[in-house]
Design an enzyme around this catalytic site. Structure first.
Site, PDB file in Angstrom:
ATOM      1  CE  LYS A 237       1.401 -88.384 -78.248  1.00 56.61           C
ATOM      2  NZ  LYS A 237       1.072 -89.425 -77.295  1.00 56.61           N
TER       3      LYS A 237
ATOM      4  CE  LYS B 224       1.218 -86.823 -69.564  1.00 56.63           C
ATOM      5  NZ  LYS B 224       1.662 -87.781 -70.613  1.00 56.63           N
TER       6      LYS B 224
ATOM      7  CB  THR C 262       2.959 -89.129 -73.670  1.00 54.73           C
ATOM      8  OG1 THR C 262       2.277 -89.656 -74.810  1.00 54.73           O
ATOM      9  CG2 THR C 262       3.717 -87.880 -74.087  1.00 54.73           C
TER      10      THR C 262
END
Length: 289
Positions: A172, A240, A97
């Site tokens: 995502k 993150k 990701t």
């Protein structure tokens, strides 16, 4: 004949994904920064690459799944990086990701080397990775996806072609932001009922019968009540991903006040307990008040 597969990144998600490729009979070459993470896979028949470049050179299809954008840049670029060993006509599938901008940069670099690229971040958690039931969000060309579908099928149950490069990463990080907000909202509500002297189990009973019910909360709520934060998705990675969403939102001029507030909670807990416990540990934020 099955294509040869290279696999870079043997963390909580990558290790079971690679193991499922071995079980499916693929000729597998693996690399991980901590080499010992590959020991059991090598014992089961995988080959160990000395560098990311060697893993790429051995593969018709190369899969990467690492923690963040800097980690991906580190394994792709440089003399020992995977891009230096990437075969012409091969396919790089990245399941990390990362930022949409980096996904597009990788796509351009891979194309310049005569290879093809798919961004394919996953959802499903460690349990999905272990069972081979991941869902892949895919950005790239349909013809490239068709080439790798059998490989994805050894690791997952569904794959959705969402658009060109950058789109899957956008979806995502937006999706993970929802998951982060959902757990944050439950933890905050749990703190409220507990402060009023009501057992948390009463909230859970109602949530399971309400419009707020979700598979995520059904998994996370019992663990939060027990204070079990064994990592399925590390706190540092949720922090993150929400940060990636806010960064993208700033670029696009989209206010995200709820995400910004949640990131403050995740930041506080990341500083207090470290980043490798599960992100549901944010429930302990209110215990410290």
């Amino acid at each position: 004949m099955k294509p040869s597969v290279g696999f870079i990144g043997l963390g909580l998600m990558g290790h079971p994904m690679a193991a499922n490729l071995l079980k499916a009979g693929y000729d597998l070459t693996v690399w991980n920064r901590t080499a010992s993470r590959a020991d059991d896979l090598v014992a089961a028949g995988a080959k160990r690459a000395a560098t990311p470049r060697d893993a790429a050179a051995a593969a018709e299809i190369l899969i990467t799944i690492v923690s963040d954008s800097p980690a991906l840049e580190a394994v792709l670029w440089g003399d020992a990086g995977a891009l230096a060993g990437l075969r012409r006509g091969s396919v790089l599938v990245d399941s990390s990701t990362i930022s949409p901008a980096l996904a597009r940069r990788v796509a351009e670099t891979v194309a310049a080397r005569g290879a093809e690229f798919l961004e394919a971040p996953v959802t499903g958690g460690t349990w999905g990775a272990e069972k081979g039931e991941l869902v892949f969000m895919v950005g790239g060309e349909a013809k490239t996806l068709q080439r790798v579908e059998p490989v994805l099928g050894a690791m997952g149950k569904r794959w959705l072609l969402l658009g060109p490069h950058g789109v899957a990463q956008t979806v995502k990080i937006a999706s993970n932001t929802i998951l982060g907000l959902e757990v944050d909202a439950f933890a905050e509500a749990l703190a409220l009922v507990r402060a009023a002297g009501v057992p948390g189990e009463r909230l859970v009973e109602v949530m399971q019968l309400s419009m707020g019910r979700s598979p995520l909360l059904e998994i996370k709520m019992p663990l939060i009540l027990k204070g079990d934060y064994t990592s399925s998705f590390p706190l540092r990675l949720m922090h993150k991903d929400i940060s990636l969403a806010i960064e993208l939102a700033n670029q696009l001029g989209v206010p995200m006040p709820a995400a910004a507030a949640a990131r403050e909670t995740y930041s506080a807990m990341k500083g207090a307990v470290g980043g490798d416990v599960d992100y549901s540990v944010i429930a302990d934020f209110w215990k410290k008040k």
